[in-house]
Write a protein that holds these residues in place. Structure first.
Motif, mmCIF file in Angstrom:
data_model
loop_
_atom_site.group_PDB
_atom_site.id
_atom_site.type_symbol
_atom_site.label_atom_id
_atom_site.label_comp_id
_atom_site.label_asym_id
_atom_site.label_seq_id
_atom_site.Cartn_x
_atom_site.Cartn_y
_atom_site.Cartn_z
ATOM 1 N N LEU A 168 -3.694 -15.198 5.413
ATOM 2 C CA LEU A 168 -3.967 -14.599 4.104
ATOM 3 C C LEU A 168 -4.339 -13.129 4.235
ATOM 4 C CD1 LEU A 168 -3.989 -15.587 1.171
ATOM 5 C CD2 LEU A 168 -6.431 -16.020 1.411
ATOM 6 N N MET A 169 -5.175 -12.780 5.203
ATOM 7 C CA MET A 169 -5.574 -11.392 5.412
ATOM 8 C C MET A 169 -4.391 -10.527 5.822
ATOM 9 S SD MET A 169 -8.705 -11.205 4.575
ATOM 10 C CE MET A 169 -9.153 -9.594 5.204
ATOM 11 N N ALA A 170 -3.488 -11.109 6.618
ATOM 12 C CA ALA A 170 -2.297 -10.368 7.041
ATOM 13 C C ALA A 170 -1.421 -10.031 5.831
ATOM 14 C CB ALA A 170 -1.505 -11.184 8.055
ATOM 15 N N VAL A 171 -1.281 -11.005 4.915
ATOM 16 C CA VAL A 171 -0.489 -10.766 3.690
ATOM 17 C C VAL A 171 -1.134 -9.671 2.846
ATOM 18 C CG1 VAL A 171 0.278 -11.781 1.508
ATOM 19 C CG2 VAL A 171 0.466 -13.093 3.622
ATOM 20 N N ILE A 172 -2.449 -9.768 2.662
ATOM 21 C CA ILE A 172 -3.169 -8.777 1.852
ATOM 22 C C ILE A 172 -3.041 -7.382 2.462
ATOM 23 C CG2 ILE A 172 -5.457 -8.036 1.063
ATOM 24 C CD1 ILE A 172 -6.196 -11.024 0.896
ATOM 25 N N ALA A 173 -3.232 -7.286 3.806
ATOM 26 C CA ALA A 173 -3.160 -5.993 4.496
ATOM 27 C C ALA A 173 -1.771 -5.380 4.363
ATOM 28 C CB ALA A 173 -3.524 -6.160 5.967
ATOM 29 N N THR A 174 -0.735 -6.203 4.506
ATOM 30 C CA THR A 174 0.648 -5.706 4.396
ATOM 31 C C THR A 174 0.925 -5.165 3.011
ATOM 32 O OG1 THR A 174 1.358 -7.369 6.013
ATOM 33 C CG2 THR A 174 3.079 -6.336 4.674
ATOM 34 N N VAL A 175 0.493 -5.907 2.000
ATOM 35 C CA VAL A 175 0.706 -5.482 0.612
ATOM 36 C C VAL A 175 0.000 -4.162 0.341
ATOM 37 C CG1 VAL A 175 0.183 -6.028 -1.793
ATOM 38 C CG2 VAL A 175 1.108 -7.792 -0.294
ATOM 39 N N LEU A 176 -1.257 -4.044 0.784
ATOM 40 C CA LEU A 176 -2.033 -2.835 0.512
ATOM 41 C C LEU A 176 -1.478 -1.622 1.234
ATOM 42 C CD1 LEU A 176 -5.701 -4.172 0.491
ATOM 43 C CD2 LEU A 176 -4.250 -3.619 -1.444
ATOM 44 N N ILE A 177 -0.977 -1.810 2.455
ATOM 45 C CA ILE A 177 -0.411 -0.692 3.226
ATOM 46 C C ILE A 177 0.743 -0.053 2.456
ATOM 47 C CG2 ILE A 177 0.954 -0.123 5.280
ATOM 48 C CD1 ILE A 177 -0.865 -2.136 6.801
ATOM 49 N N PHE A 235 3.874 -3.732 -8.371
ATOM 50 C CA PHE A 235 3.587 -5.100 -8.795
ATOM 51 C C PHE A 235 4.517 -6.125 -8.150
ATOM 52 C CE2 PHE A 235 1.402 -2.763 -12.197
ATOM 53 C CZ PHE A 235 0.147 -3.351 -12.065
ATOM 54 N N ARG A 236 5.678 -5.666 -7.671
ATOM 55 C CA ARG A 236 6.510 -6.582 -6.886
ATOM 56 C C ARG A 236 5.810 -6.949 -5.584
ATOM 57 N NH1 ARG A 236 12.508 -3.911 -7.782
ATOM 58 N NH2 ARG A 236 13.055 -5.121 -9.650
ATOM 59 N N PHE A 237 5.194 -5.940 -4.964
ATOM 60 C CA PHE A 237 4.436 -6.223 -3.751
ATOM 61 C C PHE A 237 3.231 -7.101 -4.067
ATOM 62 C CE2 PHE A 237 6.745 -3.055 -1.325
ATOM 63 C CZ PHE A 237 6.664 -3.570 -0.036
ATOM 64 N N MET A 238 2.563 -6.764 -5.178
ATOM 65 C CA MET A 238 1.386 -7.540 -5.543
ATOM 66 C C MET A 238 1.753 -8.983 -5.900
ATOM 67 S SD MET A 238 -1.227 -5.698 -5.153
ATOM 68 C CE MET A 238 -1.780 -4.005 -5.034
ATOM 69 N N SER A 239 2.957 -9.167 -6.426
ATOM 70 C CA SER A 239 3.368 -10.511 -6.827
ATOM 71 C C SER A 239 3.511 -11.452 -5.639
ATOM 72 C CB SER A 239 4.686 -10.450 -7.603
ATOM 73 O OG SER A 239 5.734 -10.001 -6.758
ATOM 74 N N VAL A 240 3.630 -10.889 -4.444
ATOM 75 C CA VAL A 240 3.713 -11.712 -3.230
ATOM 76 C C VAL A 240 2.386 -12.410 -2.973
ATOM 77 C CG1 VAL A 240 4.058 -11.628 -0.717
ATOM 78 C CG2 VAL A 240 5.487 -10.232 -2.226
ATOM 79 N N MET A 241 1.294 -11.817 -3.416
ATOM 80 C CA MET A 241 -0.031 -12.313 -3.044
ATOM 81 C C MET A 241 -0.350 -13.666 -3.668
ATOM 82 S SD MET A 241 -2.233 -8.769 -3.121
ATOM 83 C CE MET A 241 -3.644 -9.459 -2.300
ATOM 84 N N MET A 242 -0.114 -13.835 -4.959
ATOM 85 C CA MET A 242 -0.518 -15.083 -5.611
ATOM 86 C C MET A 242 0.239 -16.300 -5.078
ATOM 87 S SD MET A 242 -3.059 -14.225 -7.293
ATOM 88 C CE MET A 242 -3.399 -15.851 -7.963
ATOM 89 N N PRO A 243 1.586 -16.219 -4.924
ATOM 90 C CA PRO A 243 2.268 -17.361 -4.306
ATOM 91 C C PRO A 243 1.767 -17.645 -2.888
ATOM 92 C CG PRO A 243 3.862 -15.919 -5.354
ATOM 93 C CD PRO A 243 2.553 -15.208 -5.386
ATOM 94 N N SER A 244 1.486 -16.573 -2.145
ATOM 95 C CA SER A 244 0.982 -16.756 -0.778
ATOM 96 C C SER A 244 -0.360 -17.495 -0.800
ATOM 97 C CB SER A 244 0.812 -15.402 -0.090
ATOM 98 O OG SER A 244 2.027 -14.717 -0.028
ATOM 99 N N MET A 245 -1.206 -17.109 -1.752
ATOM 100 C CA MET A 245 -2.517 -17.752 -1.861
ATOM 101 C C MET A 245 -2.385 -19.218 -2.261
ATOM 102 S SD MET A 245 -4.454 -14.683 -3.821
ATOM 103 C CE MET A 245 -4.361 -13.030 -3.153
ATOM 104 N N ASN A 246 -1.459 -19.504 -3.185
ATOM 105 C CA ASN A 246 -1.252 -20.891 -3.597
ATOM 106 C C ASN A 246 -0.739 -21.744 -2.442
ATOM 107 O OD1 ASN A 246 -2.086 -20.600 -6.278
ATOM 108 N ND2 ASN A 246 -0.072 -19.868 -6.933
#
Length: 588
Positions: A168-177, A235-246
């Motif tokens: 989860l942290m890896a996904v968040i870090a990638t999105v934020l970068i 928001f396309r990048f951000m949209s990756v986060m919620m499915p990843s979290m689910n």
């Protein structure tokens, strides 16, 4: 980002500390739920227990859930109080700060950017504070507490939970970068969209007159498309986060039960119920851990944009105006009304050459001094140095024998009545516009004084024809009155102040020759003790002045009366010949 929170007050800091306490209570109650769930599981699976025992444990669960809800509502209330108060104060500070800016600072930021920073950027901070207090404080407390609860239960379950967190942290870090650099661009593009929209609305008459609607639409579409494309990318990048979290949340429950099945299968008969109970509890705690990181992810979504907004707000708040206020509030009355320029030169910021070069003259009390010259000769710039819209680069500008830099801004402004090139009207009434601002000579809206000022400015005829005369409404920018009417009300506003010095920056251009002549004649009679400085393009407006200063490319080409300059100054003579015939000049 941290720097902006220095604007918090003690009361708000106290509310934040209370919020932390209630967040801790809420987390403690949430984390008690799995314990009671384990108790219920054990009661159901073991023999000899009654339904009342199960209901008792279930009742405790309900009380914990209700207590957590109440604590969350209290935290939400405190968060709203802090966020609203903090953003309100930031807006006030921004407004006051910008109000003290010189034209140099305002032009440096641009009007559109300052509007965006005072509205959109502060809203980003407000949303971040409101969400942050509820989520950002709760998430780490819950994560640490939940991890402490699950440690020692089973290394297999702990490893699975740790792997889920790392993923989860890896996904968040990638999105934020990838997303963070775009947030700064979003705010800049918002400035640009604001600028284009504002330009179109303020210039709507010119746009329509030149059939330029399509051109303006293309400009707006370009700005709008750039902002939209950047937002879509983010928001396309951000949209990756919620499915990843689910996936992670559902996956961790699946993995825990899968591991649990093996552990239960290997356990002794007496231990199977204990392992099953631990699995149920661990599953709940693991979900709490993942939920904590989900909440942090929500903050991480908001934080980059809030950080950019905070930086933009701090840029305004940290800007030190180039024009520093002096300490003098009073001057000796014998010098009242005098204006003197001593070897004044001026250059606009970042400009290569001076706009004014070595200007020296004195305007004594009661004198009328006029400035004339070709377009771009520095006339308006010269009079703008008196109220300190800019400061002279070299030399001194003196009012009442004192350098303008030594005055408090309020004291200096109280001596002046300034009418700019473009007459500015504020939403309100005729009376409120004429009596606008803080005025030591006329402290209140005195009807007779307002009428007198309007009469001097030759505005009585059109004002008294308006539906409510002096109480008639003026639209923002004066869009419901003509240019000449706006100019006369702007002149009335300056006269109403009863200042020592009146400055007219090409303020008669919208008036017909007859009104111009009557107005100047009335002004001379009614304000005989007032020093009058007039910037004008028309010879007819200034020919009766006590002193005329001719400017040519920022330098003084001549100084004297109308007749003296016709004889001695070729620049003035050429301007006069371009407007009047030789016969008119000879009879002037």
């Amino acid at each position: 980002m941290v720097k902006i929170f220095r604007n918090l007050r003690k009361r708000e800091i106290g509310l934040i500390l209370l919020s932390v306490i209630f967040v801790a209570v809420s987390v403690w109650l949430d984390l008690k739920l799995p314990d009671y769930m384990s108790e219920v599981t054990m009661l159901v699976k073991t023999e000899g227990n009654t339904m009342s025992d199960v209901l008792k444990a279930g009742g405790k669960m309900l009380l914990c859930a209700f207590g957590s809800l109440v604590a969350a509502i209290i935290v939400g209330f405190f968060a709203a109080q802090v966020a609203a108060g903090f953003s309100s104060r930031l807006r006030s500070r921004m407004f006051s700060k910008v109000g003290n800016f010189s034209m140099e600072e305002i032009n440096g930021f641009s009007t559109a950017s300052l509007i965006t920073r005072s509205t959109n950027d502060i809203t980003q901070i407000q949303n971040f504070v409101a969400m942050g207090l509820q989520v950002m404080v709760k998430a780490p407390i819950m994560a640490v507490w939940a991890v402490c609860k699950i440690l020692g239960k089973s290394w297999q379950w702990t490893a699975a939970t740790g792997g889920a967190v790392v993923f989860l942290m890896a996904v968040i870090a990638t999105v934020l970068i990838f997303a963070y650099p775009k947030f700064k661009k979003v705010q800049t593009l918002t400035d640009n969209l604001n600028r284009v929209t504002r330009e179109n609305l303020t210039g709507i008459r010119v746009v329509r007159a030149y059939n330029a609607e399509e051109y303006q639409e293309k400009k707006f579409s370009k700005a709008n498309d750039e902002l939209t494309a950047t937002n879509i990318f983010v928001f396309r990048f951000m949209s990756v986060m919620m499915p990843s979290m689910n996936i992670v949340m559902n996956g961790i429950s699946l993995v825990i039960y899968w591991i649990g099945a093996f552990l239960i299968n290997k356990a002794q008969a007496m231990d199977k119920i204990t392992v099953f109970s631990d699995m149920v509890v661990f599953s709940s705690y693991a979900v709490q851990v993942i939920m904590s990181f989900v909440m942090l992810a929500m903050i991480f979504i908001m934080m980059p944009r809030a950080a950019v907004s905070a930086k933009r707000i701090n840029e305004v708040l940290d800007t030190v105006p180039n024009i520093r206020e002096g300490s003098l509030s009073e001057t000796k009355p014998e010098n009242a009304g005098t204006v003197e320029f001593r070897n004044v030169s001026f250059r606009y910021p970042d400009a290569a050459d001076n706009v004014l070069e070595n200007i020296s003259f004195t305007a004594k009390k009661g004198e009328t001094v006029a400035f004339i010259g070709s377009t771009g000769s520095g006339k308006s710039t010269l009079v703008n140095l008196i109220p300190r819209f800019y400061d002279a680069t070299e030399g001194e500008v003196l009012v009442d024998g004192v350098n303008v830099r030594e005055y408090k801004s309020e004291a200096l402004n109280n001596k002046l009545g300034f009418v700019p090139q473009k007459a500015v009207m504020f939403s309100g009434t005729v009376s409120s516009n004429v009596s606008y601002g803080k005025n030591p000579n006329n402290p209140g809206n005195i009807p007779d004084e307002v009428k007198n000022a309007v009469e001097i400015a030759q505005g009585t005829e059109f004002v008294e024809k308006m539906p409510d005369t002096y109480n008639s409404q003026i639209a923002q920018g004066g869009t419901n009155i003509s240019g000449g009417q706006k100019q006369r009300l702007a002149i009335a506003r300056a006269v109403y102040r009863k200042p020592e010095i009146l400055i007219f920056d090409d303020s008669f251009s919208a008036l017909d020759y007859k009104t111009d002549r009557i107005l100047r004649s009335t002004l001379k009679k009614e304000t005989s003790d007032t020093t009058t400085l007039i910037v004008a393009q028309r010879i007819g407006t200034i020919k009766d002045a006590d002193k005329i200063i001719v400017l040519d490319e920022g330098r003084m080409a001549g100084m004297g009366t109308h007749r003296e300059l016709l004889k001695n100054c070729e620049v003035y003579r050429q301007i006069a010949l371009s407007q009047l015939s030789k016969e008119e000049l000879e009879n002037a």
